[in-house]
Design an enzyme around this catalytic site. Structure first.
Site, short mmCIF file in Angstrom:
data_model
loop_
_atom_site.label_atom_id
_atom_site.label_comp_id
_atom_site.label_asym_id
_atom_site.label_seq_id
_atom_site.Cartn_x
_atom_site.Cartn_y
_atom_site.Cartn_z
N HIS A 25 0.83 -1.20 0.00
CA HIS A 25 0.00 0.00 0.00
C HIS A 25 0.88 1.26 0.00
O HIS A 25 0.62 2.21 -0.75
CB HIS A 25 -0.91 -0.01 1.23
CG HIS A 25 -1.80 -1.21 1.31
ND1 HIS A 25 -3.18 -1.13 1.20
CD2 HIS A 25 -1.53 -2.53 1.49
CE1 HIS A 25 -3.71 -2.34 1.32
NE2 HIS A 25 -2.72 -3.20 1.49
N ASP A 130 -6.08 5.36 1.21
CA ASP A 130 -6.30 3.94 1.07
C ASP A 130 -7.71 3.61 1.53
O ASP A 130 -8.23 4.21 2.48
CB ASP A 130 -5.27 3.19 1.92
CG ASP A 130 -5.20 1.71 1.60
OD1 ASP A 130 -6.15 0.99 1.99
OD2 ASP A 130 -4.24 1.27 0.97
#
Length: 470
Positions: A25, A130
């Site tokens: 991520h 995210d």
């Protein structure tokens, strides 16, 4: 650039990038930061001190420290230590990261303070977060000039399966129904119940966003992206496929002292003669499985680079992370000249970009898939958990740029020596493998062209930049 300095000079738009503090991520959103900062838009990359350092240390293809348009904000927050992975767990999902995920909620208040300060310095404050950090950035909604965009770190195909959980006619346009077995639709064994609960809670905050962003492109996922875009349009929201985020025009070889040892070794090998073996940062194999893999690679008689590491734990910047896993006695002597074992961090993107690399045995994390696809390298799929099984279907069944060493239905079974040997040989030394490689090369070429001026990904990025600076 690092530090918490807030510049008083107003800008038309300012972007705040908020990744989940896990490697796949962090890496994707740091690459996206580069793409946005190129357009003279200030980007503020926000994470903990540990994970900002990790992101900068491991990124490849460019130097984030030298990019004056990217500002790092390093929050000091407790409880970010993960326990060691349990290699004997029947569920391979990395539940050792659950405490870290839960601890990210502590970032909400320092994040809110930063957003308030930044909102005074810009015409529009754009928060790209995210999908699992929705609760952290929720206070943007109280600012009159702020808007948020949810980044999904998975493939559009995976999100399509989340969105359409039955084999409806829309999915039949993407792939044949027999490729979408009950296992893939139910995601059985991919997640723990605790993580599902955390995910559901975070996704609730997506209702506040103005759209979604994917690290993908229409070259590889057009039907899925079109379905998801229609879904967003029905909500009066937008969708952008801005991938690949990673640099695609990096040098095929790096010579001299700056090059990693494995790149110098690759320089001496023939084109497409080496398979790269790496399984990401979240899973550790049992000792028995490592031995089966080791012997299988040896028996295949193919050249290979094997990044042999345990899953990340703690602060990767303060630990050398040298793998202590024991290989069979005399193994590294026997493979000398044909195989190379790396027990520390390996420059994956640069390895995949090297002319000598002709295959990639991978867990099929989406970050790894996009890097491999964009470099035109075929994949030997060995999915472990999360979105990896669905990514493996996309790679092997839909794009047909890979083969499977371990199908998801056999996820609880050991992968034996002969499975490894046969799969590696099949990709690296058969006509079928060469045909798969040629498809990968063709798709990779198209993906690289898509990010150049006038390409579909370039146009998508221009559209997004125009939108946030409107």
């Amino acid at each position: 650039m690092s530090g918490d300095t807030i510049y008083a000079t107003p800008s038309p738009a300012t972007v705040v990038m908020v990744p989940l503090p896990l490697q796949g991520h962090l890496n994707q959103l740091l690459h996206l930061s580069r793409l946005i900062s190129i357009h003279n838009i200030p980007v503020h990359f926000v994470s903990t001190t540990t994970h900002c350092r990790q992101a900068k240390l491991r990124v490849q293809g460019w130097d984030p420290v030298a990019d004056a348009g990217i500002h790092f904000h390093e929050f000091q927050t407790p409880s970010f230590v993960s326990p060691p992975p349990n290699t004997n767990s029947t569920t391979k999902f990395p539940s050792q990261y659950q405490p870290l995920c839960e601890a990210t909620t502590q970032l909400r208040h320092p994040m809110a303070s930063l957003l308030r300060k930044l909102s005074l310095t810009t015409g529009r404050l754009v928060v790209i977060h995210d999908s699992l950090m929705g609760s952290v950035i929720q206070d943007f909604a109280s600012l009159p000039n702020a808007e948020s965009y949810t980044f999904h770190s998975v493939s559009a195909f995976t999100m399509t399966l989340y969105t359409f959980k039955t084999l409806c006619k829309q999915l039949e346009n993407i792939t044949k129904p027999q490729h979408l077995t009950k296992d893939y639709l139910s995601f059985e064994g991919c997640f723990t119940s605790e993580f599902k609960k955390f995910t559901s809670m975070q996704h609730e905050y997506a209702k506040l966003n103005s759209g979604r962003i994917y690290n993908s492109c229409s070259i590889i996922e057009q039907p899925m992206l079109e379905l998801l875009e229609r879904e967003e349009n029905d909500r009066n929201k937008k969708l952008w496929a801005l991938g690949p985020f990673n640099p695609v025009d990096i040098k095929k070889t790096i010579k001299g002292d700056k090059g990693h040892t494995c790149l110098k070794w690759l320089d001496k090998q023939e084109t497409n003669s080496v398979i790269f073996v790496s399984f990401g940062t979240t899973t550790s194999f049992t000792k028995t499985q490592i031995i089966e893999l080791a012997i299988g690679l040896e028996k295949s008689k193919q050249k290979f680079i094997w990044a042999l590491r345990d899953a990340d734990k703690g602060d990767v910047c303060s630990d050398s992370y040298v793998s202590q896993v024991e290989l069979p006695k005399g193994y590294e002597d026997r493979i000398k000249g044909r195989g190379l074992v790396i027990r520390q961090w390996a420059p994956q993107l640069e390895i995949l970009a090297h002319r000598a690399t002709g295959g990639f045995m991978s867990h099929c994390g989406w970050n790894s898939c996009m890097e491999s696809i964009s470099m035109g390298v075929p994949i030997v799929a060995w999915p472990m958990h999360s979105d990896q099984p669905t990514n493996a279907v996309l790679v092997t069944k839909i794009l047909k740029v890979g083969i499977t060493v371990k199908d998801w239905q056999w996820r609880d079974e050991m992968v034996l020596t002969e499975n490894v040997e046969n799969t590696v040989t099949r990709l690296m030394d058969t006509t079928e493998g060469e045909e798969i490689r040629q498809r990968a090369v063709q798709i990779g070429s198209s993906v690289r062209k898509s990010v150049r001026e006038g390409g579909v990904s370039w146009l998508q990025l221009q559209s997004f930049i125009d939108h946030i600076t409107r």
